[in-house]
Motif scaffolding. Structure first.
Motif, PDB file in Angstrom:
ATOM      1  N   GLU A 130      56.886  25.473  72.926  1.00  0.00           N
ATOM      2  CA  GLU A 130      55.478  25.233  72.638  1.00  0.00           C
ATOM      3  C   GLU A 130      54.725  26.544  72.458  1.00  0.00           C
ATOM      4  OE1 GLU A 130      57.251  23.823  75.043  1.00  0.00           O
ATOM      5  OE2 GLU A 130      56.927  21.663  74.962  1.00  0.00           O
ATOM      6  N   ASN A 165      55.630  28.233  69.076  1.00  0.00           N
ATOM      7  CA  ASN A 165      54.951  27.585  67.956  1.00  0.00           C
ATOM      8  C   ASN A 165      53.456  27.863  67.955  1.00  0.00           C
ATOM      9  OD1 ASN A 165      57.202  26.510  66.686  1.00  0.00           O
ATOM     10  ND2 ASN A 165      57.189  24.690  67.954  1.00  0.00           N
ATOM     11  N   GLN A 166      52.844  27.939  69.122  1.00  0.00           N
ATOM     12  CA  GLN A 166      51.411  28.226  69.187  1.00  0.00           C
ATOM     13  C   GLN A 166      51.118  29.662  68.750  1.00  0.00           C
ATOM     14  OE1 GLN A 166      48.952  25.838  69.808  1.00  0.00           O
ATOM     15  NE2 GLN A 166      47.816  27.496  68.847  1.00  0.00           N
ATOM     16  N   LYS A 186      63.931  22.699  69.664  1.00  0.00           N
ATOM     17  CA  LYS A 186      62.549  22.234  69.831  1.00  0.00           C
ATOM     18  C   LYS A 186      61.608  22.949  68.869  1.00  0.00           C
ATOM     19  CE  LYS A 186      63.270  21.014  74.647  1.00  0.00           C
ATOM     20  NZ  LYS A 186      63.101  21.457  76.030  1.00  0.00           N
ATOM     21  N   THR A 237      59.337  21.066  65.868  1.00  0.00           N
ATOM     22  CA  THR A 237      57.895  20.974  66.061  1.00  0.00           C
ATOM     23  C   THR A 237      57.085  22.061  65.363  1.00  0.00           C
ATOM     24  OG1 THR A 237      58.042  22.188  68.158  1.00  0.00           O
ATOM     25  CG2 THR A 237      58.170  19.779  68.273  1.00  0.00           C
TER      26      THR A 237
END
Length: 141
Positions: free
Chosen positions: A91, A94-95, A126, A130
């Motif tokens: 996460e 990706n951010q 992942k 995403t």
């Protein structure tokens, strides 16, 4: 050629293959961002705050060492910025890619399979599933 590439690292030893790909893909005036994501524990009834702080500091120090080690392996002349964040790796990767407006994420896969992959999960997988950004998966055996 890409103007901005994100290169996440966990210090797992696949830097040579990743660096080879990135140096072939980055524009002459491009920027490479080397990122390491440190986990962060929270205190609970089973862990004292002091122990949790010590573990968190250790994870943060390790992440700092990872980005420094990766940067030191690049040939001279590249525009490289290092970054350490805390959070969940996929996460956070990706951010950062969105926040920094990178054009490509270059991430390695350890080639693990079966029970080992099931237990550990796969950050690369992942990220692939995403990401809003293009991803180059460097397969390592």
């Amino acid at each position: 050629m890409f103007k901005k590439i994100l290169l996440p690292t966990d210090g797992s030893g696949y830097a040579d293959q990743e660096i080879d790909r990135v140096t072939k893909l980055i524009a002459d005036d491009g920027e490479i961002i080397i990122l390491s994501v440190a986990g962060k524990l929270t205190s609970s009834a089973f862990q004292s705050r002091k122990n949790v702080r010590r573990v968190n500091k250790g994870m943060l120090d390790e992440a700092k060492d990872c980005v420094a080690a990766m940067k030191s392996k690049f040939p001279k002349g590249y525009n490289i910025r290092t970054m350490v964040k805390t959070g969940f790796p996929a996460e956070t990767i990706n951010q950062v890619a969105v926040d920094e407006e990178v054009e490509l994420i270059v991430i390695s896969s350890s080639g693990k399979s079966g029970l080992h992959k099931f237990i550990l999960g796969s950050v690369a997988e992942k990220v692939l599933k995403t990401a809003e950004t293009d991803v180059l998966l460097v397969h390592n055996d």
